[in-house]
Design an enzyme around this catalytic site. Structure first.
Site, PDB file in Angstrom:
ATOM      1  CE  LYS A  98      -3.170   2.779   2.671  1.00  0.00           C
ATOM      2  NZ  LYS A  98      -3.756   3.067   4.004  1.00  0.00           N
ATOM      3  N   GLY A 159      -8.621   9.056   9.066  1.00  0.00           N
ATOM      4  CA  GLY A 159      -9.016   9.107  10.464  1.00  0.00           C
ATOM      5  C   GLY A 159     -10.110  10.100  10.802  1.00  0.00           C
ATOM      6  CB  ALA A 185      -8.552   7.564   4.101  1.00  0.00           C
ATOM      7  N   GLY A 186     -11.348   7.707   5.735  1.00  0.00           N
ATOM      8  CA  GLY A 186     -12.514   8.548   5.939  1.00  0.00           C
ATOM      9  C   GLY A 186     -13.762   7.846   6.410  1.00  0.00           C
ATOM     10  CB  THR A 208      -9.412   5.479  12.491  1.00  0.00           C
ATOM     11  OG1 THR A 208      -8.038   5.709  12.197  1.00  0.00           O
ATOM     12  CG2 THR A 208      -9.795   6.298  13.716  1.00  0.00           C
TER      13      THR A 208
END
Length: 259
Positions: A98, A159, A185-186, A208
């Protein structure tokens, strides 16, 4: 309804949820969350492999069960990211990576120029490059042309838990590239993951949203179900949107009781 597997680097995965290893309260909770998520790919930040206790994070991951996806988190230049990927391969973590090249420490948005440079270098050297990028269709196409095995546009800042902030750009990316599209992400909760999959994305990567939840194990299971439901809904084909109501019960052949 039969479905195909997610294919990355020539390897097939039945789960379309990829999870991380950071921010968990304990290693035991992490392991239970991974189990509940049903994930087959687990990301590992190479700069955080060593734990404060002196242990290695890798000691807590079943490499016979999970495919490890080393990531270059914390790298701010293409050279730094490439060196990190080489170290991962030399350590026996394989050629799937990644790729992160961060351009700003406050937003953690990617450095597009550095990301493209690192993608070209690693793809040329045989890596299965999975680049974390912004939600720009032009950049996504350039990454595909540079040799990326997939593109991983952010749904929102890393996050942040803000969800899919620009679904229309994600839709355009899906129409622009032929490689898998994985939202990275998000994501904040299960509905965000479902939305990403309903758009037609091939997978979702998160950390997260699970690790930071009040009950990480329960959230991991919720994310698993959301990804599965979103994928099924996408393949089922949703109804079109209309401004006005349409009766769900047919009126033809219904007797007129008022006459």
């Amino acid at each position: 309804m039969a479905d195909t597997d997610l294919v990355l680097g020539g390897k097939e995965f039945s789960s379309r949820l990829i999870v991380g290893t950071g921010k968990y309260a304990t290693m035991e909770i992490m392991k239970q969350a991974h189990e509940a998520s049903g994930a087959e790919i687990v990301t590992v930040a190479l700069r955080r492999v060593s734990l404060p206790s002196g242990e290695s994070l890798l000691d807590h991951l079943d490499t016979t069960r999970y495919t490890l996806l080393p990531n270059t988190a914390g790298c701010y230049t293409a050279d730094e990211a490439v060196r990190t990927a080489y170290l991962a391969r030399e350590a026996g973590l394989g050629e799937m990576v990644k790729l992160e090249v961060i351009g700003d420490s406050r937003t953690l948005f990617p450095d597009v120029e550095g990301l493209l440079e690192a993608t070209r270098t690693l793809a040329r050297d045989g890596f299965v490059v999975m680049p974390y990028t912004n939600d720009d269709p032009v950049t996504a196409k350039k990454l595909e042309d540079a040799g990326a095995a997939c593109v991983m546009p952010l749904g929102a800042p890393i996050g942040s838990g803000l969800g899919i902030r620009n679904p229309y750009n994600i839709k355009i990316i899906l129409e622009t590239v032929s490689v898998p599209v994985i939202v990275d992400a998000g994501v904040g909760t299960a509905s965000d993951a479902a939305i990403a999959m309903e758009l037609g994305c091939d997978g979702v990567l998160m950390n997260t949203a699970i690790a930071g939840a009040q009950d990480a194990v329960a959230m991991a299971r919720a994310m698993r179900l959301a990804v599965e439901a979103g994928r099924l809904a996408y393949r089922a084909g949703r109804i079109g949107k209309k401004l006005y109501a349409t009766a769900s019960s047919p009126l033809e052949g219904v007797p007129d009781w008022t006459s």
